[in-house]
Design an enzyme around this catalytic site. Structure first.
Site, PDB file in Angstrom:
ATOM      1  N   LYS A  71     -10.546  -3.355  -2.343  1.00  8.27           N
ATOM      2  CA  LYS A  71      -9.299  -4.131  -2.212  1.00  8.27           C
ATOM      3  C   LYS A  71      -9.507  -5.653  -2.198  1.00  8.27           C
ATOM      4  CE  LYS A  71      -6.212  -0.989   0.271  1.00  8.27           C
ATOM      5  NZ  LYS A  71      -5.377  -0.904   1.466  1.00  8.27           N
ATOM      6  N   ASP A 107       1.535  -3.288   0.726  1.00  3.87           N
ATOM      7  CA  ASP A 107       1.584  -2.812   2.118  1.00  3.87           C
ATOM      8  C   ASP A 107       2.586  -3.624   2.949  1.00  3.87           C
ATOM      9  OD1 ASP A 107      -0.157  -0.691   1.960  1.00  3.87           O
ATOM     10  OD2 ASP A 107      -1.924  -1.854   2.526  1.00  3.87           O
TER      11      ASP A 107
END
Ligand code: NAP
Length: 285
Positions: A71, A107
């Site tokens: 990520k 997110d």
């Protein structure tokens, strides 16, 4: 409407075998009539990420989701990174526009939409966040964006928690504590919301929970565990028994997926299909 256009998507990670994304996106594409949209788990070893990113362009993938451990590293190989992902320091969605790769972090949107669905308004609240990892960073940024009045981080690793608080110092009032300290216990007494971002209680370690005395929370405090497997962690079960409103991580997972789908297709997915598929997939794990 049925679309016969071929488009490829995937999830980059290592390992990826446990990811719920392939089933979730495939079901949503099928429900939307995208019969030739493929979604593939892509196992990419550390050190091979650059080649994998080049392959996204070479193979003309429309987009990929990104998971552990890539990520943060992937940000080095993209053409652009959106502002939320830059602040968080992590990308979980990459969109390919004709060879131009842009990284996003969905997110934050998922977290904030899940809170909104649960009718919790983060504006002016005192939020207590347990853990100081990647999910905590996204959640901290979401809370700062919504102007939470004060954010307390509690973690086992004080140094890491303090470094995280420092990173967000200019975005809001954030302080970090060892979660076993008396100062932290005092902070719990004025929390409007407690958010667990550690994996404590996640399957298969379902008897674990963060070492927090929930009885210290004020009446009506909202207890949120972003774990979605199991649906009710020991933390949430204990909170419910004490009469606190609770929320698990399934809606955040679904709503971050909704945002990634929107970035990929410009459309809103069938959320009922996505939710049903996620729950069915989880029940088989
Ligand atoms: P991460 O970057 O590894 O961070 C985990 C955090 O939890 C770190 O602060 C870590 O502390 C702490 N921790 C881990 N094991 C611990 C233990 N045994 N005791 C005390 N603290 C512990 O992981 P992440 O990406 O933030 O993910 C964390 C959790 O959130 C996972 O359960 C994941 O499934 C969930 N999640 C859910 C969603 C959703 O959409 N619902 C989205 C993202 C993540 P140290 O630094 O000291 O190791």
């Amino acid at each position: 409407m049925i679309s016969s256009e071929i488009k490829n998507f995937g999830i980059l990670g290592y390992p990826v075998v446990h990811s719920l994304s392939p089933q979730m996106y495939k079901a949503a594409f099928e429900a939307a009539g995208f019969v030739n949209y493929n979604y593939i788990p892509l196992q990419v070893h550390t050190g091979k990420l650059f080649m994998a990113v080049e392959a996204i362009k070479g193979l003309d993938f429309r987009g990929v989701n990104v998971t552990i451990p890539h990520k943060t590293t992937i940000m080095n190989y993209l053409d652009a990174v959106d502002s939320d992902a830059l602040v968080i320091g992590a990308v979980n969605t990459v969109v390919n526009d004709g060879g131009m790769l842009t990284g996003y972090n969905t997110d934050v949107a998922g977290f904030l939409a899940a809170l909104a669905e649960a009718n919790f308004l983060p504006e002016d609240c005192h939020a207590v966040v347990l853990g100081a990892g990647g999910a905590a960073r996204a959640i901290l940024w979401g809370l700062c964006k919504r102007r939470a009045e004060f954010i307390t981080i509690g973690a086992r690793n004080l140094q890491k928690a303090q470094a995280l608080a420092k990173d967000f110092m200019n975005q809001g009032a954030v302080e970090a504590f060892d979660w076993l300290s008396d100062e932290f216990k005092e902070m719990l007494q004025t929390a409007d919301i407690l958010i667990n971002t550690t994996p404590l209680g996640m399957f298969p370690n379902v008897d674990d929970m963060p070492p927090i005395d929930l009885k210290l929370l004020p009446e009506g405090a909202f207890v949120y565990d972003i774990i979605y497997n199991p649906a009710e962690t020991k933390l949430l079960k204990t909170a419910k028994e004490l009469g606190f409103p609770t929320l698990n991580g399934l809606s955040m997972l679904l709503l971050q997926g909704k945002e990634a789908y929107r970035l990929y297709t410009g459309q809103i997915p069938d959320m009922e299909v996505m939710e049903r598929t996620l729950k069915e997939t989880l029940s088989k794990k």
